[in-house]
Design an enzyme around this catalytic site. Structure first.
Site, PDB file in Angstrom:
ATOM      1  N   LYS A  34       0.889  -1.262  -0.029  1.00 59.46           N
ATOM      2  CA  LYS A  34       0.087  -0.081   0.163  1.00 59.46           C
ATOM      3  C   LYS A  34       0.898   1.260  -0.006  1.00 59.46           C
ATOM      4  O   LYS A  34       1.905   1.064   0.616  1.00 59.46           O
ATOM      5  CB  LYS A  34      -0.863  -0.080   1.171  1.00 59.46           C
ATOM      6  CG  LYS A  34      -2.019   1.000   1.240  1.00 59.46           C
ATOM      7  CD  LYS A  34      -2.997   0.628   2.485  1.00 59.46           C
ATOM      8  CE  LYS A  34      -4.158   1.800   2.737  1.00 59.46           C
ATOM      9  NZ  LYS A  34      -4.823   1.693   3.654  1.00 59.46           N
ATOM     10  N   SER A 109      -9.674   1.371   2.608  1.00 62.47           N
ATOM     11  CA  SER A 109      -8.781   2.038   1.666  1.00 62.47           C
ATOM     12  C   SER A 109      -7.538   1.381   0.842  1.00 62.47           C
ATOM     13  O   SER A 109      -7.113   1.834   0.176  1.00 62.47           O
ATOM     14  CB  SER A 109      -8.112   3.196   2.445  1.00 62.47           C
ATOM     15  OG  SER A 109      -7.530   2.469   3.723  1.00 62.47           O
ATOM     16  N   SER A 133      -9.850  -1.032   6.652  1.00 54.34           N
ATOM     17  CA  SER A 133      -9.254  -1.078   5.399  1.00 54.34           C
ATOM     18  C   SER A 133      -8.499  -2.325   4.753  1.00 54.34           C
ATOM     19  O   SER A 133      -8.016  -2.188   3.804  1.00 54.34           O
ATOM     20  CB  SER A 133      -8.419   0.179   5.389  1.00 54.34           C
ATOM     21  OG  SER A 133      -8.942   1.321   5.117  1.00 54.34           O
TER      22      SER A 133
HETATM   23  N1  GLN Z   1     -13.354   3.741   6.293  1.00 54.67           N
HETATM   24  C1  GLN Z   1     -12.524   4.158   7.631  1.00 54.67           C
HETATM   25  C2  GLN Z   1     -11.987   5.473   7.614  1.00 54.67           C
HETATM   26  O1  GLN Z   1     -12.237   6.103   6.575  1.00 54.67           O
HETATM   27  C3  GLN Z   1     -11.386   2.967   7.954  1.00 54.67           C
HETATM   28  C4  GLN Z   1     -10.158   3.472   6.740  1.00 54.67           C
HETATM   29  C5  GLN Z   1      -9.010   2.631   7.099  1.00 54.67           C
HETATM   30  O2  GLN Z   1      -8.977   1.510   7.953  1.00 54.67           O
HETATM   31  N2  GLN Z   1      -7.777   3.228   6.920  1.00 54.67           N
HETATM   32  O3  GLN Z   1     -11.436   5.807   8.540  1.00 54.67           O
END
Ligand code: GLN
Length: 438
Positions: A34, A109, A133
């Protein structure tokens, strides 16, 4: 795979923010990371325009360990800016497309990572989860996604979102990769003190015998019909594998979304303060401006809309006079959620729910969602994340040809339970490959 076909695939699916120049023909295996994990030789942007052009001089510990294990890094995967999102539409560098349907999201994400795991053979991807994510995109792209306990994998070299929540984990089409690479990336790292206190990772010693379904999480009105149906079939499958399944009550779960968004945004708002146009990435700004005018103009220009929203939310929640009402309260709520889970783990080996309440949505539908709508879709993945407990999403069915995921959570440091479940599940369930078109 050669570099030309890699580029073609990337053009179609927008998996990567940056790619290798040449593919090593005799690599033992390929992996991707990532874009918020730094890697020497690749730009690291975390999906943000503010970091464009940032060339980190070192490898994040999990990246270094994968390389030392013989892995060849293909590229840095696309993601929501700094991890803010559930559909990977908040990236400054294009939007990854779902391998099962190009009009739908990969989830977020770590959307690019899930897409890479679904598409490339002999490939494993490093993802990062703050509030879901890894599990969310794994579910939408039909692959396995393992989020280890908080502290199991070093965060050194990770571009932080929320320091008390961020966890580096694995996405792959194959369970054997989870078992093989979890020990590779895990372990104490002097450069990350939160990795220091971990018990040894002992895989293959624990067997899953019982799982609990929290009735507050699996509520008909919040979950689509196809996902509910698939969940029921999955429960039957678990029972046929001689696993006891019982409904339980976990009353604190309903507070996890508000508590999470307060904690995560608060931590994000302090983390993002370092992107001031003087240290990393973009730096050309008008140096004749006053100090705070310079920062403001720079950050207004290069940060995305969602990042700005999180900074505002987080700064507000930490402000003198509000901290007790929001941030400190959220920290106490987190403690109650952890206690609720711990209570269940006195009787059960794991907790099971669907991973996401629906199949991957179409981009057209995502564009009509408000910020609050998209925060709410995380109500199944945020609870294990806020506790720091390890969890695993496995593919468990298909509807409209799109994958559906099942989410298992085990007690802190009990990744062995999850690997056992994954191995059993993989024997019983036929995971489908997406038809990859170039
Ligand atoms: N959707 C969640 C957020 O926007 C989790 C995203 C993540 O785990 N980075 O915070």
């Amino acid at each position: 795979m050669n570099i030309e076909s890699l580029k073609l695939i990337d053009r179609r699916y927008s998996i990567f923010v940056s790619l290798v120049e040449e593919v090593k023909a005799d690599a033992q295996f390929t992996f991707s990371a990532k874009d918020n994990l730094v890697a020497k030789g690749f730009d690291a942007t975390a999906g943000s325009m503010i970091l464009k052009g940032y060339k980190p001089p070192f490898d994040a510990t999990p990246v270094r360990k994968m390389r030392e294990a013989g892995g060849f890094l293909l590229g840095k995967t696309n993601m929501d800016e700094f991890g803010f999102g559930s559909f990977s539409v908040n990236s400054a560098f294009g939007v990854p497309k779902n391998p099962f349907d190009l009009n739908r999201s990969c989830g977020g994400s770590s959307g690019g990572s899930a897409c890479a795991a679904a598409i490339f053979d002999n490939h494993v991807s490093l993802g990062v989860s703050t509030g879901g994510s890894i599990a969310c995109p794994a579910s939408f792209c039909g692959v396995y996604g393992l989020t280890p306990s908080y502290g199991r994998v070093s965060r050194y070299g990770l571009i932080d979102y929320g320091n008390s929540l961020d966890k580096v984990g694995l996405l792959s089409f194959r369970v054997s990769d989870l078992k093989k690479f979890l020990p590779v990336i895990s372990g104490v790292d002097k450069k990350d003190p939160t990795s220091a206190m971990q018990p040894d990772l002992k895989l293959g010693q624990k067997e899953v015998k019982s799982v609990a379904i929290p009735m507050e999480a699996v509520v008909e009105k919040n979950i689509s019909k196809d996902v509910l149906k698939c969940f029921k079939n999955s429960v039957e499958m678990l029972e046929s594998m001689s696993i006891d399944v019982e409904y339980v009550s976990m009353p604190t779960l309903k507070y996890s979304i508000p508590a999470y968004y307060v904690i995560a945004s608060s931590e994000a708002s302090t983390n993002l303060a370092r992107y001031c146009g003087m240290r990393y990435g973009q730096q050309e700004g008008d140096l004749t401006l006053k100090f705070d005018e310079y920062f403001t103009s720079f950050r207004s220009r290069y940060l995305g809309k969602e990042a700005k929203r999180r900074i505002l939310l987080g700064t507000y929640a930490r402000m003198a006079g509000y901290a007790d009402k929001y941030y400190n309260k959220a920290i106490r709520v987190r403690e109650s959620i952890i206690a609720d889970y711990k209570k269940q783990f006195e009787r059960f080996d794991a907790i099971v729910t669907p991973t996401m309440p629906f199949i991957s949505p179409k981009f057209d539908d995502i564009s009509t969602m408000s910020a609050l709508d998209s925060y709410k879709v995380d109500f199944l993945t945020v609870p294990p994340n806020i506790t720091g407990m390890p969890h695993l999403s496995v593919p468990c069915g298909y509807s409209e040809k799109m994958p559906i995921g099942l989410l298992f959570t085990s007690a802190h440091w009990n990744e062995d339970v999850l690997i056992d479940i994954a191995e059993k599940w993989d024997l019983a369930f036929d995971v489908k490959h997406a038809d990859v078109v170039i």
